[in-house]
Design a protein around this motif. Sequence first.
Motif, PDB file in Angstrom:
ATOM      1  N   GLN A 108      28.164  -2.729  17.386  1.00 44.55           N
ATOM      2  CA  GLN A 108      29.096  -1.810  16.732  1.00 44.55           C
ATOM      3  C   GLN A 108      29.331  -2.235  15.289  1.00 44.55           C
ATOM      4  O   GLN A 108      29.509  -3.422  15.001  1.00 44.55           O
ATOM      5  CB  GLN A 108      30.409  -1.745  17.501  1.00 44.55           C
ATOM      6  CG  GLN A 108      30.263  -1.264  18.931  1.00 44.55           C
ATOM      7  CD  GLN A 108      29.409  -0.009  19.025  1.00 44.55           C
ATOM      8  OE1 GLN A 108      29.766   1.054  18.504  1.00 44.55           O
ATOM      9  NE2 GLN A 108      28.254  -0.123  19.676  1.00 44.55           N
ATOM     10  N   PRO A 109      29.343  -1.286  14.361  1.00 46.07           N
ATOM     11  CA  PRO A 109      29.464  -1.631  12.934  1.00 46.07           C
ATOM     12  C   PRO A 109      30.797  -2.262  12.570  1.00 46.07           C
ATOM     13  O   PRO A 109      30.878  -3.001  11.592  1.00 46.07           O
ATOM     14  CB  PRO A 109      29.262  -0.281  12.226  1.00 46.07           C
ATOM     15  CG  PRO A 109      29.605   0.748  13.254  1.00 46.07           C
ATOM     16  CD  PRO A 109      29.195   0.170  14.557  1.00 46.07           C
ATOM     17  N   GLN A 110      31.839  -1.967  13.326  1.00 48.81           N
ATOM     18  CA  GLN A 110      33.154  -2.530  13.041  1.00 48.81           C
ATOM     19  C   GLN A 110      33.611  -3.407  14.203  1.00 48.81           C
ATOM     20  O   GLN A 110      33.691  -2.955  15.344  1.00 48.81           O
ATOM     21  CB  GLN A 110      34.180  -1.414  12.799  1.00 48.81           C
ATOM     22  CG  GLN A 110      33.884  -0.561  11.582  1.00 48.81           C
ATOM     23  CD  GLN A 110      34.934   0.505  11.368  1.00 48.81           C
ATOM     24  OE1 GLN A 110      35.729   0.802  12.248  1.00 48.81           O
ATOM     25  NE2 GLN A 110      34.959   1.093  10.171  1.00 48.81           N
ATOM     26  N   SER A 111      33.852  -4.684  13.887  1.00 47.30           N
ATOM     27  CA  SER A 111      34.391  -5.637  14.873  1.00 47.30           C
ATOM     28  C   SER A 111      33.479  -5.829  16.075  1.00 47.30           C
ATOM     29  O   SER A 111      33.947  -6.157  17.169  1.00 47.30           O
ATOM     30  CB  SER A 111      35.783  -5.198  15.339  1.00 47.30           C
ATOM     31  OG  SER A 111      36.682  -5.089  14.255  1.00 47.30           O
ATOM     32  N   GLY A 112      32.177  -5.679  15.892  1.00 43.85           N
ATOM     33  CA  GLY A 112      31.251  -5.818  17.010  1.00 43.85           C
ATOM     34  C   GLY A 112      31.266  -7.200  17.638  1.00 43.85           C
ATOM     35  O   GLY A 112      31.233  -7.337  18.865  1.00 43.85           O
ATOM     36  N   LEU A 113      31.326  -8.248  16.804  1.00 45.46           N
ATOM     37  CA  LEU A 113      31.296  -9.612  17.340  1.00 45.46           C
ATOM     38  C   LEU A 113      32.539  -9.938  18.142  1.00 45.46           C
ATOM     39  O   LEU A 113      32.456 -10.556  19.211  1.00 45.46           O
ATOM     40  CB  LEU A 113      31.124 -10.610  16.191  1.00 45.46           C
ATOM     41  CG  LEU A 113      29.748 -10.629  15.529  1.00 45.46           C
ATOM     42  CD1 LEU A 113      29.760 -11.522  14.292  1.00 45.46           C
ATOM     43  CD2 LEU A 113      28.683 -11.113  16.515  1.00 45.46           C
ATOM     44  N   VAL A 114      33.695  -9.537  17.645  1.00 48.52           N
ATOM     45  CA  VAL A 114      34.927  -9.850  18.374  1.00 48.52           C
ATOM     46  C   VAL A 114      35.032  -9.018  19.644  1.00 48.52           C
ATOM     47  O   VAL A 114      35.560  -9.484  20.660  1.00 48.52           O
ATOM     48  CB  VAL A 114      36.169  -9.662  17.468  1.00 48.52           C
ATOM     49  CG1 VAL A 114      36.431  -8.196  17.182  1.00 48.52           C
ATOM     50  CG2 VAL A 114      37.397 -10.293  18.117  1.00 48.52           C
TER      51      VAL A 114
ATOM     52  N   VAL B 229      40.943 -10.830  17.381  1.00 47.26           N
ATOM     53  CA  VAL B 229      41.597  -9.992  16.370  1.00 47.26           C
ATOM     54  C   VAL B 229      40.511  -9.194  15.671  1.00 47.26           C
ATOM     55  O   VAL B 229      39.431  -9.726  15.370  1.00 47.26           O
ATOM     56  CB  VAL B 229      42.380 -10.853  15.357  1.00 47.26           C
ATOM     57  CG1 VAL B 229      42.992  -9.977  14.268  1.00 47.26           C
ATOM     58  CG2 VAL B 229      43.461 -11.665  16.066  1.00 47.26           C
ATOM     59  N   LEU B 230      40.760  -7.921  15.421  1.00 51.80           N
ATOM     60  CA  LEU B 230      39.765  -7.074  14.773  1.00 51.80           C
ATOM     61  C   LEU B 230      39.444  -7.591  13.375  1.00 51.80           C
ATOM     62  O   LEU B 230      40.257  -8.277  12.743  1.00 51.80           O
ATOM     63  CB  LEU B 230      40.271  -5.636  14.715  1.00 51.80           C
ATOM     64  CG  LEU B 230      40.559  -4.979  16.072  1.00 51.80           C
ATOM     65  CD1 LEU B 230      41.110  -3.576  15.876  1.00 51.80           C
ATOM     66  CD2 LEU B 230      39.310  -4.954  16.944  1.00 51.80           C
ATOM     67  N   ASP B 231      38.277  -7.246  12.875  1.00 53.83           N
ATOM     68  CA  ASP B 231      37.825  -7.775  11.581  1.00 53.83           C
ATOM     69  C   ASP B 231      38.716  -7.362  10.417  1.00 53.83           C
ATOM     70  O   ASP B 231      38.758  -8.037   9.387  1.00 53.83           O
ATOM     71  CB  ASP B 231      36.381  -7.312  11.311  1.00 53.83           C
ATOM     72  CG  ASP B 231      35.378  -8.044  12.201  1.00 53.83           C
ATOM     73  OD1 ASP B 231      35.760  -9.061  12.816  1.00 53.83           O
ATOM     74  OD2 ASP B 231      34.213  -7.593  12.273  1.00 53.83           O
ATOM     75  N   ASP B 232      39.442  -6.254  10.574  1.00 53.25           N
ATOM     76  CA  ASP B 232      40.337  -5.832   9.488  1.00 53.25           C
ATOM     77  C   ASP B 232      41.719  -6.469   9.594  1.00 53.25           C
ATOM     78  O   ASP B 232      42.626  -6.132   8.836  1.00 53.25           O
ATOM     79  CB  ASP B 232      40.459  -4.307   9.453  1.00 53.25           C
ATOM     80  CG  ASP B 232      41.045  -3.735  10.744  1.00 53.25           C
ATOM     81  OD1 ASP B 232      41.473  -4.524  11.619  1.00 53.25           O
ATOM     82  OD2 ASP B 232      41.070  -2.498  10.888  1.00 53.25           O
ATOM     83  N   GLY B 233      41.883  -7.398  10.556  1.00 54.37           N
ATOM     84  CA  GLY B 233      43.145  -8.105  10.701  1.00 54.37           C
ATOM     85  C   GLY B 233      44.101  -7.492  11.700  1.00 54.37           C
ATOM     86  O   GLY B 233      45.113  -8.116  12.060  1.00 54.37           O
TER      87      GLY B 233
END
Length: 233
Positions: free
Chosen positions: A27-33, A119-123
């Motif tokens: 997923q392009p956003q927060s895929g790793l978390v 926690v999501l990549d955008d905090g």
Amino acid sequence: MAAVVSEETFYLSDRQCFAILDWAVEQPQSGLVLRAFLASIALAALHPEEALVVRVRDVQSTDDGTGWLLVHPQAQERREKDSGHAGAVRRVPVCRDLAAILKEETIRRDLRPDDAIFVLDDGRPLTAEVYRKVWRQARATVLQAHELHSSLGRHVSALRDVRIAAWLKNGDQTAGHILAVAECAGMSAPRLAERFANCLHKPTRDEIPWGRLGAALALPDLPSQPTSTVRRP
């Protein structure tokens, strides 16, 4: 093929579980978390509510690449029928794959001991609303059309069921083994046996040690002659 747990609940296969983790990491956003969060449920049998509050300090590493995870009780666990387990912190084994994923997240985001891992990549915090939406998308992508209309993997906790079933099946299923699995899962042994009855070996009639069972239940030897009693005049 998925194994039936009951008429209304099914297990995801290992292939489906890993496909979901692979989908999450892409997923392009927060895929790793997202992958790390789902992996903690799939590989350590956490409740989603428990995974949300895991902090760096809760992960204990060992020299061989495995480790332990300190799991703190959350609302769902307190609603379990097992009142004796509510409120207790438990230690859950962490396999090498999960240990590596959690370490990767800690290093990637330069987390400190008191920081939450997921926690999501955008905090923004990873919430139930977010992970349930992600789960619906992953399920729709990975499962086949006929499986989507069944109860297979309907909730993210299906990943937890797969791990508990694996713990039960890959062991001698002695009383000690079942108690250890129950403790790791945060359940009582009777509740575990009821919920995962299909994972337990049911001996055939010929496998039951009737002789030893009879000896264990036998009454002590009684005297061959009745004991005389003294009558009062």
